[in-house]
Design a protein around this motif. Structure first.
Motif, PDB file in Angstrom:
ATOM      1  N   ARG A  28      -5.168   6.893  -6.200  1.00  0.00           N
ATOM      2  CA  ARG A  28      -6.205   7.928  -6.178  1.00  0.00           C
ATOM      3  C   ARG A  28      -5.639   9.134  -5.434  1.00  0.00           C
ATOM      4  O   ARG A  28      -5.176   9.016  -4.295  1.00  0.00           O
ATOM      5  CB  ARG A  28      -7.440   7.413  -5.441  1.00  0.00           C
ATOM      6  CG  ARG A  28      -8.547   8.461  -5.343  1.00  0.00           C
ATOM      7  CD  ARG A  28      -9.513   8.104  -4.233  1.00  0.00           C
ATOM      8  NE  ARG A  28     -10.353   6.985  -4.601  1.00  0.00           N
ATOM      9  CZ  ARG A  28     -10.800   6.062  -3.742  1.00  0.00           C
ATOM     10  NH1 ARG A  28     -10.451   6.104  -2.469  1.00  0.00           N
ATOM     11  NH2 ARG A  28     -11.585   5.094  -4.159  1.00  0.00           N
TER      12      ARG A  28
ATOM     13  N   SER B 298       4.107   7.310   1.583  1.00  0.00           N
ATOM     14  CA  SER B 298       4.936   6.334   2.272  1.00  0.00           C
ATOM     15  C   SER B 298       4.362   4.947   1.992  1.00  0.00           C
ATOM     16  O   SER B 298       3.196   4.802   1.619  1.00  0.00           O
ATOM     17  CB  SER B 298       4.998   6.619   3.768  1.00  0.00           C
ATOM     18  OG  SER B 298       3.710   6.714   4.302  1.00  0.00           O
ATOM     19  N   VAL B 299       5.207   3.937   2.145  1.00  0.00           N
ATOM     20  CA  VAL B 299       4.781   2.574   1.815  1.00  0.00           C
ATOM     21  C   VAL B 299       4.448   1.797   3.089  1.00  0.00           C
ATOM     22  O   VAL B 299       4.988   2.064   4.157  1.00  0.00           O
ATOM     23  CB  VAL B 299       5.857   1.799   1.006  1.00  0.00           C
ATOM     24  CG1 VAL B 299       6.095   2.453  -0.337  1.00  0.00           C
ATOM     25  CG2 VAL B 299       7.148   1.662   1.786  1.00  0.00           C
TER      26      VAL B 299
ATOM     27  N   ILE C 166      -3.440   7.874  -2.389  1.00  0.00           N
ATOM     28  CA  ILE C 166      -3.399   6.547  -1.778  1.00  0.00           C
ATOM     29  C   ILE C 166      -3.469   5.524  -2.897  1.00  0.00           C
ATOM     30  O   ILE C 166      -4.065   5.774  -3.943  1.00  0.00           O
ATOM     31  CB  ILE C 166      -4.540   6.316  -0.757  1.00  0.00           C
ATOM     32  CG1 ILE C 166      -5.907   6.500  -1.396  1.00  0.00           C
ATOM     33  CG2 ILE C 166      -4.368   7.227   0.449  1.00  0.00           C
ATOM     34  CD1 ILE C 166      -7.044   6.111  -0.454  1.00  0.00           C
ATOM     35  N   GLY C 167      -2.832   4.396  -2.663  1.00  0.00           N
ATOM     36  CA  GLY C 167      -2.790   3.438  -3.750  1.00  0.00           C
ATOM     37  C   GLY C 167      -2.372   2.059  -3.312  1.00  0.00           C
ATOM     38  O   GLY C 167      -2.134   1.795  -2.124  1.00  0.00           O
ATOM     39  N   THR C 168      -2.313   1.185  -4.295  1.00  0.00           N
ATOM     40  CA  THR C 168      -1.849  -0.178  -4.098  1.00  0.00           C
ATOM     41  C   THR C 168      -1.018  -0.568  -5.308  1.00  0.00           C
ATOM     42  O   THR C 168      -1.371  -0.229  -6.440  1.00  0.00           O
ATOM     43  CB  THR C 168      -3.042  -1.148  -3.959  1.00  0.00           C
ATOM     44  OG1 THR C 168      -3.773  -0.837  -2.784  1.00  0.00           O
ATOM     45  CG2 THR C 168      -2.583  -2.589  -3.845  1.00  0.00           C
TER      46      THR C 168
ATOM     47  N   GLY D 150       0.824  -1.205   0.000  1.00  0.00           N
ATOM     48  CA  GLY D 150       0.000   0.000   0.000  1.00  0.00           C
ATOM     49  C   GLY D 150       0.855   1.251   0.000  1.00  0.00           C
ATOM     50  O   GLY D 150       1.992   1.253   0.479  1.00  0.00           O
ATOM     51  N   LEU D 151       0.299   2.309  -0.556  1.00  0.00           N
ATOM     52  CA  LEU D 151       0.937   3.629  -0.552  1.00  0.00           C
ATOM     53  C   LEU D 151      -0.058   4.613   0.036  1.00  0.00           C
ATOM     54  O   LEU D 151      -1.253   4.552  -0.261  1.00  0.00           O
ATOM     55  CB  LEU D 151       1.249   4.062  -1.989  1.00  0.00           C
ATOM     56  CG  LEU D 151       2.372   3.326  -2.725  1.00  0.00           C
ATOM     57  CD1 LEU D 151       2.265   3.566  -4.217  1.00  0.00           C
ATOM     58  CD2 LEU D 151       3.727   3.803  -2.216  1.00  0.00           C
ATOM     59  N   SER D 152       0.414   5.538   0.855  1.00  0.00           N
ATOM     60  CA  SER D 152      -0.506   6.593   1.306  1.00  0.00           C
ATOM     61  C   SER D 152       0.237   7.894   1.522  1.00  0.00           C
ATOM     62  O   SER D 152       1.427   7.918   1.821  1.00  0.00           O
ATOM     63  CB  SER D 152      -1.249   6.166   2.571  1.00  0.00           C
ATOM     64  OG  SER D 152      -0.355   5.826   3.579  1.00  0.00           O
ATOM     65  N   GLY D 153      -0.471   8.982   1.292  1.00  0.00           N
ATOM     66  CA  GLY D 153       0.082  10.324   1.370  1.00  0.00           C
ATOM     67  C   GLY D 153      -0.920  11.253   0.709  1.00  0.00           C
ATOM     68  O   GLY D 153      -2.119  11.148   0.954  1.00  0.00           O
TER      69      GLY D 153
END
Lengths: 161, 161
Positions: free
Chosen positions: A157, A116-117, A60-62, A54-57
């Motif tokens: 997204r 960040s991951v 956000i994503g995968t 996952g990625l977020s900041g």
């Protein structure tokens, strides 16, 4: 696309493409040939093994790194110096680490998204499918290697506000 | 544990336990009975459907909500008002959304870790397994519902520095 799905910004895809090639070359001495990225519409089965992170900041994503058993075993052998006898913990750790490196180096190139991951997880199982949220159409980037096909899927997204 | 694996802080687990109960009650009118949390040592198959979401901040982690087909169909029916005929996009979106709510409400209770959540993804497939990195032993929290068993797995690693 005739749907309510958010269009993905193509500038987001290139870092994942180049970082996948660089990570496989550097870590496993494995040269990848890229195919044409496409929007994944359906829910077709992934390869047998999928690394998911996952990625977020500000977005956000995968990211999903998907590959078959022969490729996973050969890549693990190239990285650890010994071919594992089966899909064991060495293989899942290797695929998780590659997924982590691809997402980590791509997000460094997308600095303005301040992502960040998460921890990677690795899915194993014939005919498993990985579904993204219905309002996200992931971009699939296919690659060929000397050991078989590899695919990287990215769904992102941007966060509002 | 006789390994180099980082011990998980038990204070991290309780928010996931209570939030799972609250989310299923509020969203699906489904009462869960909790079993005893345990450290997942092996790589036994998950239930047929796994919602996976990443967390990152002062700790990084992964949360997996795992459940079988009958439970997934009934929970989707309770939330959407109509039982889906099969494991379709409505089911994966519902399970992804539940995973997102559990992780999102639990991280709000772990404010000092300043974590954010990624996009959820949903894995479907009989006998798939979800592996965490080898140095992380996830805590599995089993639950019973009127429709069958549910499990939430949490792996978290505090970031240094």
């Amino acid at each position: 696309m005739g749907s309510t799905c958010a269009p993905i910004n193509v500038e987001f895809i290139n870092p994942f493409l180049t970082c996948t090639i660089n990570v496989f070359r550097t870590m496993a001495g494995c040269e990848l040939t890229r195919g044409k990225p496409y929007l994944r519409e359906g829910n077709e089965p992934a390869h047998e093994i999928s690394g998911v992170i996952g990625l977020s900041g500000k977005a956000i994503g995968t990211v999903v790194l998907s590959l078959g058993e022969p490729v996973a075993l050969k890549v693990t052998a190239a990285m650890l110096g010994e071919e594992p006898p089966e899909l064991n913990g060495d293989v899942s750790d290797t695929i998780g680490e590659l997924t982590n490196m691809i997402a980590g180096s791509a997000k460094a190139q997308l600095e303005h998204l301040a992502m960040s991951v998460s921890l990677p997880s690795v899915i194993m199982g014939r005919n498993h499918r990985v579904a993204f949220p219905g309002d996200i159409k992931p971009v699939a980037i296919p690659f060929e290697s000397q050991w078989g096909p590899i695919c990287v899927e990215v769904g992102l997204r941007e966060q509002i506000g």
